[in-house]
Design an enzyme around this catalytic site. Structure first.
Site, short mmCIF file in Angstrom:
data_model
loop_
_atom_site.label_atom_id
_atom_site.label_comp_id
_atom_site.label_asym_id
_atom_site.label_seq_id
_atom_site.Cartn_x
_atom_site.Cartn_y
_atom_site.Cartn_z
N TYR A 4 0.78 -1.22 -0.04
CA TYR A 4 0.01 0.23 0.12
C TYR A 4 0.95 1.27 -0.10
O TYR A 4 2.08 1.23 0.39
CB TYR A 4 -1.05 -0.19 1.30
CG TYR A 4 -1.92 0.93 1.14
CD1 TYR A 4 -2.99 0.98 0.16
CD2 TYR A 4 -1.99 1.86 2.21
CE1 TYR A 4 -4.14 1.93 0.08
CE2 TYR A 4 -2.99 2.93 2.26
CZ TYR A 4 -4.19 2.85 0.94
OH TYR A 4 -5.09 3.94 0.92
N GLY A 21 -7.75 3.01 -8.06
CA GLY A 21 -7.57 1.52 -7.60
C GLY A 21 -6.96 0.84 -9.06
O GLY A 21 -7.27 1.44 -9.87
N GLY A 22 -6.35 -0.32 -8.70
CA GLY A 22 -5.82 -1.10 -9.85
C GLY A 22 -6.20 -2.74 -9.57
O GLY A 22 -4.91 -3.45 -9.48
N ARG A 70 -17.68 -7.66 -13.93
CA ARG A 70 -17.32 -8.62 -14.56
C ARG A 70 -18.45 -9.78 -14.34
O ARG A 70 -19.32 -9.78 -13.69
CB ARG A 70 -16.23 -9.14 -13.57
CG ARG A 70 -15.13 -8.44 -13.32
CD ARG A 70 -14.07 -9.07 -12.54
NE ARG A 70 -14.32 -9.01 -11.06
CZ ARG A 70 -14.01 -9.54 -10.12
NH1 ARG A 70 -12.79 -10.66 -10.23
NH2 ARG A 70 -14.31 -9.55 -8.78
N LEU A 115 -8.06 8.52 -0.89
CA LEU A 115 -8.92 9.22 0.17
C LEU A 115 -8.08 9.81 1.42
O LEU A 115 -8.20 10.59 2.05
CB LEU A 115 -9.86 8.10 0.60
CG LEU A 115 -10.83 8.80 1.83
CD1 LEU A 115 -11.83 9.76 1.42
CD2 LEU A 115 -11.52 7.51 2.32
N GLY A 143 -17.82 -1.62 -3.28
CA GLY A 143 -18.42 -0.54 -2.46
C GLY A 143 -18.66 0.91 -2.83
O GLY A 143 -19.58 1.57 -2.84
N VAL A 144 -17.14 1.26 -3.56
CA VAL A 144 -17.40 2.47 -4.22
C VAL A 144 -18.60 2.83 -5.33
O VAL A 144 -19.14 3.61 -5.47
CB VAL A 144 -16.13 2.94 -4.73
CG1 VAL A 144 -16.18 4.04 -5.51
CG2 VAL A 144 -14.91 3.27 -3.54
#
Length: 443
Positions: A114, A348-349, A269, A374, A248-249
């Site tokens: 991270y 994100g990735g 997906r 964030l 969630g996002v």
């Protein structure tokens, strides 16, 4: 960092020795220099049978997941038992955990991949310097030290959430110094009324991210107003496109977009069967999604024609914002779907595939590429984060916003370490019916 010993923050057996007799011991202990208020349980004290309620002489007994090196959660996490002194420092609060979700970032933090690396410390009296995983959670204030509740601030019984990431929420209890600064009291004047702990525990990461990305990069609401004001036959609000729409996002963005009059193109997906894929599409449509397509549909050459002819009135209604959490081919397809002068925000990735910035698209479509993190945004905008969270909580209270599907994992005093570790490890593995969330019971 370890601090010098003082009468208030001595290891438990040393603090009690001058005043209280120790019970007979069946094993020896080694003197440690454990710092403030969170202490390992000395083996020279026999714990009462109901040790999960309280320790000897008013000490609170707690269990915390910790790690002292980076790696896979199942390999490096361990469950550490310690005690918290009843003598709270000024401005501190003792918290009891109610619920804590497991996010992909929590797993990445343990793995060491991270963006922010935790500090390894001995504050909990661990054998080695350690960190506590978990960024999000809902806690109840059990007690406050002097100066932590003045001026209408925190009080016993309040629900709170961490103000910043890196809090370390995978624990039964926490001692927080400087509580007024590090915690957000839930719900403003209404407090926790009409809210559930699971809702509160999941509000500060995914819904907050969706809210800020929809608001801060392209003013979609203003675009909607301008379009209707021109009287050019607009059939709805401004468009945005997102992959990972079942996340969630993604679910939060769908709902907020609906509330703000926006329209969304949502990429998911494929599921194991066509029936399961169709059911997911219906579910997102019920939340407010305008269009839901699968990754294969999104990547197909025919998608550009469908976007133009089926949804955007021949391209007269632009798609100005894209939210990308997947990367790779999905991100490349999103670039093609954006209208000139549009903006793609990456947060994100999940595919772990690289995404080459397309030179032609940047030059001739004049696209803008942004990244959203964030944690950094919250550091720079603490007041805005509080306001955003309270606004979303009010929507939850009014029944206008639903949290993402959850898989509850009960955490009580006797919960096995392996159960907790497997829950965290499994967060990034395959399709899941819901986000895992620790629900704390008898701790």
């Amino acid at each position: 960092m370890a601090s010098a010993l003082n009468p208030r923050h001595l290891p438990l057996r040393l603090a009690l020795r001058p005043r209280l007799p120790l019970l007979p011991s069946t094993s020896s202990t080694t003197t440690t220099t454990t710092p403030p208020s969170c202490l390992p349980i000395p083996t020279s004290i026999r714990l009462p049978p109901r040790r999960h309620k309280s320790g000897p002489y008013g000490y609170t007994l707690a269990k915390t997941l910790v790690f002292s090196r980076f790696g896979e959660p199942r390999d490096v996490l361990s469950l550490h038992t310690h005690s918290i002194s009843p003598a709270l420092p000024d401005g501190a609060a003792l918290l009891r955990a109610l619920a804590a979700p497991v996010n992909p970032a929590d797993v990445n933090t343990v793995q060491g991949t991270y963006g922010a690396k935790p500090a390894f410390e001995r504050l909990l009296g661990t054998p080695e310097p350690a960190a506590v995983p978990g960024n999000e959670g809902c806690f109840e204030v059990v007690a406050i030290g002097g100066g932590a509740g003045g001026g209408g601030g925190l009080k016993k019984g309040d629900w709170v959430i961490p103000a910043q990431s890196g809090f370390g929420t995978f624990r039964t209890h926490a001692l927080v110094e400087g509580a007024e600064r590090k915690l957000i009291r839930v719900g403003g004047a209404k407090g926790r009324e009409g809210l559930r702990a699971a809702q509160v525990a999941t509000v500060s990461v995914n819904p907050c991210s969706a809210y800020r990305m929809l608001r801060d990069y392209v003013d979609l609401v203003d675009l909607s107003v301008q379009s209707f004001a021109r009287g050019d036959g607009a059939t709805g609000g401004a468009w945005f496109v997102q992959n990972g729409a079942n996340s969630g996002v993604g679910r939060a963005a769908i709902q907020l977009g609906r509330l703000w009059g926006l329209r969304s193109i949502n990429v998911v997906r494929e599921r194991a069967t066509p029936e399961e894929t169709a059911a997911l599409k219906r579910e997102l449509a019920e939340l407010g999604a305008t269009v839901v397509v699968t990754e294969s549909e999104f990547l197909d050459r025919s998608f550009a024609d469908r976007l133009r002819d089926e949804w955007t009135r021949g391209g007269r209604e632009p798609v100005m914002l894209g939210l990308n959490c997947v990367g790779g081919k999905s991100a490349a397809a999103m670039v093609k779907a954006l209208s000139p002068r549009g903006c793609m925000v990456t947060y994100g990735g999940m595919s772990r595939q690289s995404f080459p910035f397309p030179t032609g698209q940047q030059i001739f479509k004049r696209l803008r590429f942004e990244g959203f993190w964030l944690s950094e945004w919250a550091k720079e905008n603490p007041a805005a984060k509080r306001d955003t969270i309270n606004e979303i909580l009010e929507l939850m209270r009014e029944g206008k916003f639903k949290e993402a599907p959850l898989q509850e994992v009960e955490w009580n005093w006797d919960t096995e370490e392996s159960v907790l570790k497997d829950t965290i490890q499994g967060t990034l593995e395959g399709f899941r019916p819901g986000k895992s969330i620790f629900v704390f019971k008898d701790t």
